[in-house]
Design a protein around this motif. Structure first.
Motif: not given
Length: 346
Positions: A66-72, A299-317
């Motif tokens: 449903p959401t992704g990482v920009a460089v993918s 570390a940068v990718i992990a921050l992006q992944q965290g934003d998918r959870y916190l900002v993008g609304g993809e609430r996965t553990l």
């Protein structure tokens, strides 16, 4: 994609029948596969009637989350690279087809033959019943990476990839700086590490196709050994030592922290395999530099992944926990960039 509707399945079967020149295709079973933080992967068991693929076929359908990482890369782009790797003799799942027509299931997708085994990093680094002899597996992975690196701007052209950088290290650092600037949040250790990387940047030594995520967790093994190299969505042109450094980085060793090659083996075994196929001797000082960079990048990718959870609304553990990883990476970066440590890889 929360499974497929009856109409989606009907369109998918007709699409596959057309591509395979079959009289009909039916779906016997479909289930989502674990793993894959960036993409969705579905096990798809097919019965094909007629055509060259007549019979039962076990596949993986790969599509977007449903959401992704920009460089993918897109699924079509990833499929093109998978095909090139297959042609170069890399052990990858056989690429079967790619469909960009959104009318089929609402997303573009690719289909590949399913291979057996596990890709779970925590299991591979702990369970000696999978993967076979660890030094042999490590050497095999070195050979596989060398085959990937046989794909160069001189042998292949991919219109969707950026032009090969003259200085891969400088280009990668500039990319990380852009991501951090866009996030606009203070991370002093990341700033320190960027400065260290700028001061110790190696001279460019050619460009190859880098997998960009070649690590334990992105290859599959069964009881005897390697079955496939997975997850090509980050691939692009870079320094060969970027891939080597990523594979050896502490963050991808899981429970095998004392085994520098992916948590499974020795640097020497990996180098034997890589050098035997490539004919190029690995410069461990350059690898150390790229290991430091690996922790910055993760570390940068992990921050992006965290934003998918916190900002993008993809609430996965998985995404929520990944968002807490940068602190671990920062500790490793400080350890590796302390004075008088250049080249002293663990």
């Amino acid at each position: 994609m929360q499974g497929l509707s009856a109409q989606d399945k009907e369109r998918l079967c007709q699409c596959l029948a057309d591509v395979f020149s079959a009289r009909s295709v039916s779906i016997d079973a479909m289930s989502i596969l674990s793993g894959g933080a960036i993409q969705e992967n579905w096990a798809l068991d097919l019965t094909i009637t007629g055509g060259q693929r007549d019979g039962h076929l076990s596949t993986v359908l790969r599509t977007d989350s449903p959401t992704g990482v920009a460089v993918s890369l897109s699924r079509a782009q990833e499929f093109s690279l998978l095909q090139a790797a297959w042609d170069a003799g890399v052990t990858v799942p056989e690429p079967l087809l790619c469909v960009t027509d959104m009318a089929v299931i609402g997303k573009e997708f690719c289909l590949m033959r399913r291979v057996g085994g596990t890709a779970l990093g925590q299991r591979i680094t702990r369970d000696m019943t999978v993967g076979g002899d660890r030094e042999a597996l490590t050497e095999r992975l070195g050979r596989e990476m060398a085959r990937i690196h046989s794909i160069t701007p001189q042998t292949h052209q991919f219109a969707f990839l950026d032009a090969p950088p003259d200085d891969p290290a400088a280009a990668e650092l500039a990319s990380m700086c852009r991501f951090l600037d866009e996030m606009d949040r203070p991370r002093p250790v990341l700033d320190w590490t960027i400065r260290w990387l700028q001061r110790n940047r190696p001279e460019p030594q050619g460009t190859v196709l880098a997998h960009h995520d070649f690590r334990t967790g992105n290859y599959m093994v069964d009881e005897s050994g390697l079955t496939a190299i997975l997850d090509w969505e980050f691939a692009g042109w870079s320094d060969r030592c970027e891939d080597i450094g990523w594979f050896h980085a502490m963050c991808w060793r899981f429970s095998g922290r004392d085994k520098p090659a992916g948590g499974i083996g020795s640097r020497e075994a990996f180098a034997r395999g890589y050098e035997a196929v490539s004919g190029i001797k690995i410069d461990q000082t350059r690898v150390y530099y790229w290991e430091v960079y690996a922790h910055l990048r993760w570390a940068v990718i992990a921050l992006q992944q965290g934003d998918r959870y916190l900002v993008g609304g993809e609430r996965t553990l998985d995404l929520g926990l990944t968002g807490r990883r940068p602190a671990e990476m920062e500790l490793e970066m400080l350890r590796m960039t302390a004075p008088h440590t250049l080249g002293e890889a663990a």
